[in-house]
Scaffold this motif. Structure first.
Motif, PDB file in Angstrom:
ATOM      1  N   GLY A   1       0.769  -1.241   0.000  1.00  0.00           N
ATOM      2  CA  GLY A   1       0.000   0.000   0.000  1.00  0.00           C
ATOM      3  C   GLY A   1       0.794   1.281   0.000  1.00  0.00           C
ATOM      4  O   GLY A   1       0.225   2.360  -0.203  1.00  0.00           O
ATOM      5  N   VAL A   2       2.098   1.225   0.230  1.00  0.00           N
ATOM      6  CA  VAL A   2       2.943   2.426   0.200  1.00  0.00           C
ATOM      7  C   VAL A   2       4.209   2.104  -0.581  1.00  0.00           C
ATOM      8  O   VAL A   2       4.635   0.957  -0.656  1.00  0.00           O
ATOM      9  CB  VAL A   2       3.315   2.923   1.617  1.00  0.00           C
ATOM     10  CG1 VAL A   2       2.094   3.464   2.336  1.00  0.00           C
ATOM     11  CG2 VAL A   2       3.968   1.820   2.431  1.00  0.00           C
TER      12      VAL A   2
ATOM     13  N   ASP B   1       1.141   8.562   7.472  1.00  0.00           N
ATOM     14  CA  ASP B   1       0.494   7.606   6.576  1.00  0.00           C
ATOM     15  C   ASP B   1      -0.101   8.341   5.368  1.00  0.00           C
ATOM     16  O   ASP B   1      -1.057   9.107   5.509  1.00  0.00           O
ATOM     17  CB  ASP B   1      -0.618   6.863   7.331  1.00  0.00           C
ATOM     18  CG  ASP B   1      -1.163   5.689   6.535  1.00  0.00           C
ATOM     19  OD1 ASP B   1      -0.969   5.647   5.305  1.00  0.00           O
ATOM     20  OD2 ASP B   1      -1.795   4.810   7.156  1.00  0.00           O
TER      21      ASP B   1
ATOM     22  N   ARG C   1      -1.968   7.289   3.126  1.00  0.00           N
ATOM     23  CA  ARG C   1      -3.331   6.857   2.842  1.00  0.00           C
ATOM     24  C   ARG C   1      -4.339   7.634   3.672  1.00  0.00           C
ATOM     25  O   ARG C   1      -5.534   7.630   3.372  1.00  0.00           O
ATOM     26  CB  ARG C   1      -3.457   5.358   3.104  1.00  0.00           C
ATOM     27  CG  ARG C   1      -2.642   4.485   2.152  1.00  0.00           C
ATOM     28  CD  ARG C   1      -2.477   3.065   2.624  1.00  0.00           C
ATOM     29  NE  ARG C   1      -1.653   2.987   3.832  1.00  0.00           N
ATOM     30  CZ  ARG C   1      -1.209   1.867   4.360  1.00  0.00           C
ATOM     31  NH1 ARG C   1      -1.513   0.706   3.785  1.00  0.00           N
ATOM     32  NH2 ARG C   1      -0.463   1.869   5.450  1.00  0.00           N
TER      33      ARG C   1
ATOM     34  N   GLU D   1      -2.942  13.309   2.920  1.00  0.00           N
ATOM     35  CA  GLU D   1      -2.518  13.564   1.543  1.00  0.00           C
ATOM     36  C   GLU D   1      -1.303  14.483   1.484  1.00  0.00           C
ATOM     37  O   GLU D   1      -0.639  14.593   0.441  1.00  0.00           O
ATOM     38  CB  GLU D   1      -3.657  14.160   0.730  1.00  0.00           C
ATOM     39  CG  GLU D   1      -4.164  15.499   1.233  1.00  0.00           C
ATOM     40  CD  GLU D   1      -5.301  16.050   0.408  1.00  0.00           C
ATOM     41  OE1 GLU D   1      -5.605  17.248   0.540  1.00  0.00           O
ATOM     42  OE2 GLU D   1      -5.885  15.283  -0.375  1.00  0.00           O
TER      43      GLU D   1
END
Length: 234
Positions: free
Chosen positions: A158-159, A166, A168, A171
């Motif tokens: 996911g990263v 984070d 996610r 932003e």
């Protein structure tokens, strides 16, 4: 000196975010490892979070020691799955377990693991440290040090690297292409657990964190391409 690296794969990556094994994901990982084997010596540590996590099981009422051992068994299942797909991709593979399982794996012997890698075999380490309370993050650093690896490669879901927070959720999170162990620890950037980071810092073991979701990233990281984020002493 021939480049030798340790690749850390989370249990979550094996499950594709779900419980169990996502065979499409594991096959892709095996193929990407196979694409690099002629140019780099490779060993792998796999997690077992797609099956069991000792800490979570203890919250549910299972004895922490027993829960951790269950998690170790989960890592061995992932090792065998990766071994199967690596062999299908034409890569000779050995599984070494910190818990004796003679019918499915070799015992963990650092010098034997090094010899396998020198013969272009991938070595997959399972069962964590063979003791409760040790994360596979810490085991990754320990195994890399014992087998004289040049670098630890942390594949993340996911990263695509390390961020100030984070991405996610925030932003405005900033990606850090290069940072020190001191900053990673002090800012609690969740690269890996603090015990593992301290062990890597003390022994000057570089860590590269990269995203596993982008096809080709595993091969690129193994070959030493500058993707993701690099953590060093200075």
């Amino acid at each position: 000196m021939f480049r030798r690296v340790l690749l850390k794969l989370s249990g979550e990556s094996f499950g594709g975010g779900n419980i169990g094994i996502d065979t499409d994901v594991v096959r892709r990982l095996a193929e990407e490892i196979a694409n690099a084997i002629e140019h780099v010596q490779i060993c792998v540590v796999v997690g077992g979070g797609n099956f069991f996590r000792g800490e979570e099981l203890s919250i549910a009422g299972i004895d922490r020691n027993r829960g951790d051992y269950m998690g170790m068994l989960g890592t061995v299942m992932n090792c065998l799955a990766l071994q199967d797909f690596l062999e299908q991709a034409g890569v000779t593979t050995r599984v070494q377990s910190a818990i004796a399982m003679d019918q499915v794996s070799e015992p963990y012997i650092p010098l034997k693991a090094i010899r396998h890698m020198e013969k272009k075999r991938v070595v997959v380490f399972g069962a964590g440290a063979g003791m409760p309370y040790f994360s596979t993050d810490t085991v990754s650093i320990q195994r890399a040090l014992e087998t004289n690896c040049n670098e630890v490669l942390m594949a993340k879901n996911g990263v695509d690297g390390i961020y100030t927070s984070d991405p996610r959720v925030n932003e405005n999170a900033e990606k850090l292409e290069h940072l020190t162990f001191t900053r990673a620890i002090m800012d609690n950037l969740e690269v890996m657990d603090s015990t593992a980071l301290t062990l890597a810092k003390t022994n000057m073991m570089d860590i590269r964190v990269f995203g596993i979701n982008e096809p080709g990233n595993v091969t690129n990281a193994l070959l030493g391409k500058e993707i993701g984020s690099l953590v060093t002493v200075e």
